[in-house]
Design an enzyme around this catalytic site. Structure first.
Site, PDB file in Angstrom:
ATOM      1  N   SER A  31      12.953  -0.091   5.420  1.00 49.74           N
ATOM      2  CA  SER A  31      11.613  -0.441   4.951  1.00 49.74           C
ATOM      3  C   SER A  31      10.610   0.077   5.958  1.00 49.74           C
ATOM      4  CB  SER A  31      11.472  -1.956   4.808  1.00 49.74           C
ATOM      5  OG  SER A  31      10.106  -2.338   4.793  1.00 49.74           O
ATOM      6  N   GLY A  32       9.600   0.802   5.477  1.00 50.11           N
ATOM      7  CA  GLY A  32       8.577   1.321   6.379  1.00 50.11           C
ATOM      8  C   GLY A  32       7.733   0.236   7.008  1.00 50.11           C
ATOM      9  N   SER A  33       7.219  -0.702   6.186  1.00 44.88           N
ATOM     10  CA  SER A  33       6.356  -1.744   6.745  1.00 44.88           C
ATOM     11  C   SER A  33       7.129  -2.639   7.704  1.00 44.88           C
ATOM     12  CB  SER A  33       5.734  -2.577   5.615  1.00 44.88           C
ATOM     13  OG  SER A  33       6.730  -3.212   4.841  1.00 44.88           O
ATOM     14  N   GLY A  66       6.012   1.506   2.873  1.00 47.20           N
ATOM     15  CA  GLY A  66       6.369   2.792   3.459  1.00 47.20           C
ATOM     16  C   GLY A  66       7.304   3.576   2.572  1.00 47.20           C
ATOM     17  N   THR A  67       8.321   2.895   1.985  1.00 47.62           N
ATOM     18  CA  THR A  67       9.263   3.608   1.135  1.00 47.62           C
ATOM     19  C   THR A  67       8.597   4.050  -0.166  1.00 47.62           C
ATOM     20  OG1 THR A  67      10.087   1.432   0.467  1.00 47.62           O
ATOM     21  CG2 THR A  67      11.413   2.660   2.052  1.00 47.62           C
TER      22      THR A  67
END
Length: 349
Positions: free
Chosen positions: A91-93, A259-260
């Site tokens: 996960s980006g965040s 983010g993804t």
């Protein structure tokens, strides 16, 4: 006698998505890799995820990241991501929040200017670049997972909506990508409830019709996510902007653009011939927060053109706290938790 336990947390948010970083109170987990440890947590100790995402301690819109010792010597710290839908491998965040917490807690000492280090996620090593100015972590840039388009502009009949056109991208999870305007949305905050309801109908229809398989991971479960896309505007050379929002669970629209989700959008833009390596896209959420994705390169993996990318955002520390867990509280579920508590707590409990 009351069984009172404590967990040490740093609460953060990136783009509005709250991530609770568990920095203490949990025993080392079994497993040769962080991915193995994630499987153990998922299969044998899911009580931690439920405890911190359900009442009275949390809400489904939050995420939890457990810091664990890295198993790869190239990484400083490992982390396991927990969300209401389960255990995403990336996960980006969450990565942006975890990297910030690692720096703010001193696990990785801050250095003025740009500093680089690696974290170990369940998906593998993640390169982190932090910008620190006057002791403040201003931005985190993390490597996004290699992303690709699985399906381009397919059509499905959705009850009460009619024919819906969608694409499917993989960027750490499978995403349905839909044009918001085609479904009557402007991507404003007052539409949040309707967006969640609409996305749920589309995702259920796609899940009922077909499944998806990653070219190396194989079956990674049913399609979980839907990303609403707004129009793209070019705001500078090699720089684009688009409103967007991501559905992750029934009733839950992410506060950030994710983010993804941003990585998935980059893959689609490349598939459509709209961007080149070096181009950047800023996705803007319903709350006017944003992430910047950069298309850094591409490669061929069998039939798929895979887009390499990075995600840049800022995380803010909300609180440093000890969560007091009273297992006698009828609102609290401690099952699936005792055996991973710190040894001193487990003995006292």
């Amino acid at each position: 006698m009351s069984q009172e336990l404590t967990l040490q947390l740093i609460d953060t948010h990136a783009g509005g998505d709250v991530s609770r970083i568990v920095v203490g109170g949990i025993e080392p987990l079994p497993g040769a890799t962080v991915r193995d440890q994630m499987h153990y947590l998922r299969d044998d100790a899911d009580g931690l995820r439920r405890l911190l995402l359900e009442e009275p301690y949390g809400i489904p819109e939050m995420s939890v990241d457990l810091l664990v010792p890295a198993t790869d010597p190239a990484a400083e710290v490992g982390y396991i991501i927990m969300e209401v839908m389960g255990y995403p491998i990336y996960s980006g965040s969450n990565t942006i929040c975890t990297a910030t917490a690692v720096l703010e807690s001193g696990l990785v000492p801050k250095q003025e200017g740009r500093q680089r280090f690696k974290l170990e996620s369940p998906a593998g090593l993640v390169q982190i670049e932090a910008l620190v100015e006057d002791g403040v972590v201003e931005t985190i840039t993390c490597g996004g997972l290699p992303s690709y388009i699985d399906t381009y502009r397919a059509s499905i009949h959705v009850p009460h909506l009619g024919e819906v056109t969608y694409s499917i991208a993989y960027s750490g999870g499978f995403y349905a990508l839909v044009e918001a305007a085609e479904l009557g949305f402007d991507l404003t905050r007052d539409e949040e409830r309707d967006l969640a309801h609409c996305a749920h109908q589309i995702v259920e229809a796609i899940q009922a019709e077909r499944g998806f398989s990653h070219y190396t991971l194989g079956d990674v479960g049913p399609l979980p996510f839907l990303h609403f896309m707004g129009p793209i505007e070019q705001v500078a050379d090699h720089f684009y902007r688009s409103r967007s929002t991501t559905y992750v669970h029934p009733g839950v629209i992410c506060r950030s653009t994710t983010g993804t989700g941003t990585s998935a959008r980059l893959a689609l833009m490349h598939h459509e011939g709209r961007i080149q390596p070096g181009d950047r896209l800023e996705t803007v959420s319903l709350r006017e927060t944003g992430f910047i994705g950069e298309f850094t390169g591409m490669r061929q993996e069998g039939p798929h053109t895979v887009v390499e990318n990075t995600i840049t955002g800022k995380s803010y520390v909300l609180a440093r706290s000890d969560i007091v867990v009273n297992c006698d509280d009828p609102m609290v579920r401690c099952d699936g938790l005792h055996h991973i508590l710190g040894a001193a707590q487990a003995a006292s409990g």
